[in-house]
Design an enzyme around this catalytic site. Structure first.
Site, PDB file in Angstrom:
ATOM      1  N   ASN A   9      86.385  49.767 -18.085  1.00  0.00           N
ATOM      2  CA  ASN A   9      87.076  48.472 -18.112  1.00  0.00           C
ATOM      3  C   ASN A   9      86.065  47.441 -18.603  1.00  0.00           C
ATOM      4  OD1 ASN A   9      88.447  46.112 -17.668  1.00  0.00           O
ATOM      5  ND2 ASN A   9      88.336  46.199 -15.433  1.00  0.00           N
ATOM      6  N   TRP A  10      86.226  47.050 -19.858  1.00  0.00           N
ATOM      7  CA  TRP A  10      85.245  46.130 -20.448  1.00  0.00           C
ATOM      8  C   TRP A  10      85.501  44.669 -20.075  1.00  0.00           C
ATOM      9  CZ3 TRP A  10      84.513  48.124 -26.214  1.00  0.00           C
ATOM     10  CH2 TRP A  10      83.763  49.311 -26.168  1.00  0.00           C
ATOM     11  N   LYS A  11      86.640  44.415 -19.441  1.00  0.00           N
ATOM     12  CA  LYS A  11      86.976  43.031 -19.059  1.00  0.00           C
ATOM     13  C   LYS A  11      86.900  42.116 -20.297  1.00  0.00           C
ATOM     14  CE  LYS A  11      85.297  44.182 -14.528  1.00  0.00           C
ATOM     15  NZ  LYS A  11      84.887  43.739 -13.203  1.00  0.00           N
ATOM     16  N   HIS A  94      94.683  44.766 -11.521  1.00  0.00           N
ATOM     17  CA  HIS A  94      93.247  44.678 -11.212  1.00  0.00           C
ATOM     18  C   HIS A  94      93.036  43.522 -10.225  1.00  0.00           C
ATOM     19  CE1 HIS A  94      88.949  44.024 -11.654  1.00  0.00           C
ATOM     20  NE2 HIS A  94      88.887  45.256 -12.107  1.00  0.00           N
ATOM     21  N   GLU A  96      90.903  41.290 -10.069  1.00  0.00           N
ATOM     22  CA  GLU A  96      90.619  39.987 -10.688  1.00  0.00           C
ATOM     23  C   GLU A  96      91.925  39.316 -11.103  1.00  0.00           C
ATOM     24  OE1 GLU A  96      87.774  41.386 -13.573  1.00  0.00           O
ATOM     25  OE2 GLU A  96      86.355  41.781 -11.954  1.00  0.00           O
ATOM     26  N   GLU A 166      89.862  50.299  -5.758  1.00  0.00           N
ATOM     27  CA  GLU A 166      88.693  49.466  -6.036  1.00  0.00           C
ATOM     28  C   GLU A 166      88.506  48.457  -4.908  1.00  0.00           C
ATOM     29  OE1 GLU A 166      87.774  49.444 -10.500  1.00  0.00           O
ATOM     30  OE2 GLU A 166      89.216  47.851 -10.135  1.00  0.00           O
ATOM     31  N   GLY A 172      81.547  44.713  -9.201  1.00  0.00           N
ATOM     32  CA  GLY A 172      80.571  43.828  -9.829  1.00  0.00           C
ATOM     33  C   GLY A 172      79.488  43.347  -8.882  1.00  0.00           C
ATOM     34  N   SER A 211      81.261  49.221  -8.885  1.00  0.00           N
ATOM     35  CA  SER A 211      79.820  49.416  -9.113  1.00  0.00           C
ATOM     36  C   SER A 211      79.423  50.877  -9.290  1.00  0.00           C
ATOM     37  CB  SER A 211      79.003  48.768  -7.986  1.00  0.00           C
ATOM     38  OG  SER A 211      79.246  47.378  -7.951  1.00  0.00           O
ATOM     39  N   GLY A 232      83.311  49.241 -14.563  1.00  0.00           N
ATOM     40  CA  GLY A 232      83.139  47.971 -15.248  1.00  0.00           C
ATOM     41  C   GLY A 232      81.766  47.891 -15.900  1.00  0.00           C
ATOM     42  N   GLY A 233      80.823  47.260 -15.225  1.00  0.00           N
ATOM     43  CA  GLY A 233      79.502  46.970 -15.778  1.00  0.00           C
ATOM     44  C   GLY A 233      78.834  48.139 -16.494  1.00  0.00           C
TER      45      GLY A 233
END
Ligand code: PEP
Length: 253
Positions: A9-11, A94, A96, A166, A172, A211, A232-233
């Site tokens: 997930n590159w956001k 998600h 967010e 999640e 993150g 993470s 993500g990251g």
């Protein structure tokens, strides 16, 4: 047998040149992967990155969708438009989007059903906040989100859904849930899926997200109800994400 599914997930990250550079480095590293690999870039990259991934076996995903077919929804993207671009998956719900854009379980459920009508597999995200975990209500919060977010999903399509657990406190933050904590929630999710969809619940893949790193993925994937990761990251770096895709190798190090 549930096939592992590792998703990026590159956001809101990467420009077109950066995405192309990623693909050129990443594709040779995962050419022999025997798992499902998915990349969810921003909408702006779907076309160009999709062309780059074509024929590689790596699936393209959107990070969101509007459940309507078309119409006066300024700034929104319809499921049919994602089909146009070759998306096979889309992330919905998600945390967010739930926290920053007020997405409810009911809306997430409409999105999931609409995607399935277009043969796109929804990756439905659920997860508790730190306050909810500290209050001892993680399992009940996740179960309620799950029931609400899958309310409009028909049993005969449920096997195509992917669930991403999640925990909000792990996204993150560098704070991964321990494999035991994650497994406890995944097991509970599996039981809710069984209530909702009967035997099909056992076919639904459940990813862990929060993470995930090359160093933590093996122990997570070793849990009986963890079938993949939503990353993500660490997915922004081709080398790190390729190590996550090859999670089995991490165990022998
Ligand atoms: C995510 O946002 O889906 C996620 C899991 O992010 P990170 O891996 O950076 O915690």
């Amino acid at each position: 047998m549930r096939k592992p599914i590792l998703a990026a997930n590159w956001k809101m990250q990467k420009t077109i040149p950066e995405a192309i550079e990623f693909a050129e480095a990443f594709l040779p590293l995962v050419a022999d992967a025997e798992v499902d690999v998915v990349i969810a870039p921003p909408f702006t990259l779907l076309d160009r990155l999709g062309a780059k991934l074509s024929g590689s076996g790596i699936a393209l995903a959107a990070q969101n969708v509007n459940p309507n077919e078309s119409g006066a929804f300024t700034g929104e993207i319809a499921p049919g438009m994602l089909v146009d671009l070759g998306c096979q998956y889309a992330i919905v719900g998600h945390s967010e989007r739930r926290a920053l854009y007020g997405e409810t379980d009911a809306l997430v459920s409409q999105k999931a059903a609409s995607l399935l009508n277009h043969d796109i597999r929804p990756i439905v995200c659920v997860g508790e906040t730190l306050e909810q975990r500290d209050a001892g209500s993680a399992l009940s919060v996740v179960a309620e989100q799950l029931r609400g977010s899958l309310a409009e999903v028909a049993s005969d399509r449920a096997s195509e859904v992917v669930i991403a657990y999640e925990p909000v406190w792990a996204i993150g933050t560098g704070r991964t849930a321990t494999p035991q904590i994650a497994q406890e929630v995944h097991e509970s999710i599996r039981s809710v899926l069984g209530d909702l969809f009967g035997a099909v619940g056992g076919e639904i893949r459940i990813q862990y997200g929060g993470s995930v790193k090359p160093e933590t993925v093996y122990d997570l994937m070793n849990q009986p109800d963890i079938d993949g990761a939503l990353v993500g990251g660490a997915s922004l770096d081709p080398e790190a994400f390729s190590r996550i895709v090859h999670f089995e190798r991490e165990g022998s190090q």
